[in-house]
Scaffold this motif. Sequence first.
Motif, mmCIF file in Angstrom:
data_model
loop_
_atom_site.group_PDB
_atom_site.id
_atom_site.type_symbol
_atom_site.label_atom_id
_atom_site.label_comp_id
_atom_site.label_asym_id
_atom_site.label_seq_id
_atom_site.Cartn_x
_atom_site.Cartn_y
_atom_site.Cartn_z
ATOM 1 N N VAL A 41 144.162 -25.162 -0.916
ATOM 2 C CA VAL A 41 143.515 -25.827 0.217
ATOM 3 C C VAL A 41 142.347 -24.965 0.685
ATOM 4 C CG1 VAL A 41 143.771 -26.583 2.611
ATOM 5 C CG2 VAL A 41 145.592 -27.039 0.957
ATOM 6 N N LYS A 43 139.612 -24.628 3.819
ATOM 7 C CA LYS A 43 139.246 -25.071 5.160
ATOM 8 C C LYS A 43 137.878 -24.517 5.539
ATOM 9 C CE LYS A 43 139.958 -24.906 10.050
ATOM 10 N NZ LYS A 43 138.469 -24.906 10.170
ATOM 11 N N THR A 78 141.983 -29.149 -2.468
ATOM 12 C CA THR A 78 141.848 -30.075 -1.342
ATOM 13 C C THR A 78 141.016 -29.446 -0.241
ATOM 14 O OG1 THR A 78 144.035 -31.051 -1.790
ATOM 15 C CG2 THR A 78 143.096 -31.424 0.398
ATOM 16 N N ALA A 80 140.467 -29.484 3.710
ATOM 17 C CA ALA A 80 141.208 -29.899 4.909
ATOM 18 C C ALA A 80 140.552 -29.271 6.132
ATOM 19 C CB ALA A 80 142.664 -29.465 4.819
ATOM 20 N N GLU A 81 140.209 -30.103 7.100
ATOM 21 C CA GLU A 81 139.553 -29.628 8.311
ATOM 22 C C GLU A 81 139.781 -30.638 9.426
ATOM 23 O OE1 GLU A 81 138.551 -27.659 10.287
ATOM 24 O OE2 GLU A 81 136.398 -27.459 10.594
ATOM 25 N N LYS A 111 139.948 -33.233 -3.620
ATOM 26 C CA LYS A 111 140.502 -34.195 -2.671
ATOM 27 C C LYS A 111 140.059 -33.845 -1.247
ATOM 28 C CE LYS A 111 144.452 -33.140 -4.491
ATOM 29 N NZ LYS A 111 145.906 -32.990 -4.776
ATOM 30 N N CYS A 113 141.237 -34.320 2.632
ATOM 31 C CA CYS A 113 142.394 -34.668 3.458
ATOM 32 C C CYS A 113 141.943 -35.496 4.667
ATOM 33 C CB CYS A 113 143.116 -33.411 3.922
ATOM 34 S SG CYS A 113 144.523 -33.749 5.010
ATOM 35 N N ALA A 137 148.482 -30.527 6.072
ATOM 36 C CA ALA A 137 147.983 -30.040 4.783
ATOM 37 C C ALA A 137 147.865 -28.524 4.757
ATOM 38 C CB ALA A 137 146.626 -30.675 4.478
ATOM 39 N N ILE A 138 147.520 -27.937 5.898
ATOM 40 C CA ILE A 138 147.392 -26.481 5.978
ATOM 41 C C ILE A 138 148.741 -25.835 6.243
ATOM 42 C CG2 ILE A 138 146.375 -24.603 7.339
ATOM 43 C CD1 ILE A 138 143.859 -26.328 7.596
ATOM 44 N N ALA A 141 150.427 -25.483 2.977
ATOM 45 C CA ALA A 141 149.674 -24.835 1.900
ATOM 46 C C ALA A 141 150.244 -23.458 1.565
ATOM 47 C CB ALA A 141 148.205 -24.704 2.293
ATOM 48 N N PHE A 144 145.556 -20.806 0.566
ATOM 49 C CA PHE A 144 144.677 -21.355 1.601
ATOM 50 C C PHE A 144 143.460 -20.450 1.755
ATOM 51 C CE2 PHE A 144 144.450 -21.172 6.507
ATOM 52 C CZ PHE A 144 143.313 -21.966 6.541
#
Length: 376
Positions: A41, A43, A78, A80-81, A111, A113, A137-138, A141, A144
Amino acid sequence: MNVSVYACPAYSLPDLEQALIRIFQDFGGLEKMVPAGAPVVIKPNLVSKRPPHAAATTHPAPVEALVRLLKTRTEDITFAECPGGLNTPAILEGVYKTTGMKDVALRYGVKICLDMTSERLHCPDGYVSKNVDTLSAIARAKIFFNVAKLKSHALTVMTGCAKNLFGVIPGLMKAEMHARFPDIHTFCRFVCDINRTITPTFNLLDAITVMEGNGPTGGTPKQLGALLGGTNTFAVDAAGAMLLGIDRKEIPLFQAAHDSGLFPFDTPVVVWGDSVEGLVLSDFVLPDTHSFHLFRNMPKVLQKLLRPSPSIHKKNCIGCGECVRDCPQKTISLLCTKQGKKRAKIHYKHCIRCYCCQELCPVQAVKIKRNPVSFL
């Protein structure tokens, strides 16, 4: 604690890849961090719907360079944010598109999120909170990467890797946290608790073009030309503060980290990589709120008098209501003008000066207004 700093004068993908390879080699190599085929993941800082050249968000080029390297280890990546404000799938899609991250995702099969559900993580050693509601998602993880942007910040003076973890809290829940911790120093202790709870595999700090002035979205881009990396959020940020020419003791988040024992002021930070002598800025412009933080021990009556306030520029306001939705204390309303147009109005009696309205206004119609007394 160790931090790698490498010069990157521009967002050149080949140069960024080489800088990242050197950073990861300093810490034992990417293969040490990412087992083959493992889900990863990433961010970034996508605070709002701003283009890359505005320097309000993590630039997509360092993220693309990171993705290219990660693809040698895994296909399961992925983004994610949780940007500030309301986060519907359509709004999130717009943020990813405007910031350039969607193009990166499409090019490499990454991907995105769009699931804003959260999980409550426990923080038994928390200074002000024993729980942190975290984007699922985080929270789940195992690997990360925290890819932050070095900027000025009206509330916390500076933002980097440690403050970027506040972004794990979904959209409007951020406003709830500001309401729960209305004092700047208590809020920073909460950010420290997030950092106690969530430990990124690795932290990268985009300091190629930084933001000065009244950040994190209303400031001015400024060239610095460096990419930083390390395993500790505060150590990386300490190196970032050094590059901006800011004393750590003048940054509320570092004061909170010192008070809570998370990152004492005397923690040594060893810089690896390129010489930083030619990178340190001597003319970095701090936010207008900066001087207020120097008087944290004065009586609260004087603090309230001196503390800068958000101010609506009515000519620029488009009456979209974003500030109304995002205000933690619900002190902003939309009023109709004689011409029938909607304009935002701040009711200062209950304003906690969190500057969320200034941070999230899509047209930068909210400015920071210093009290004339503070100029004396």
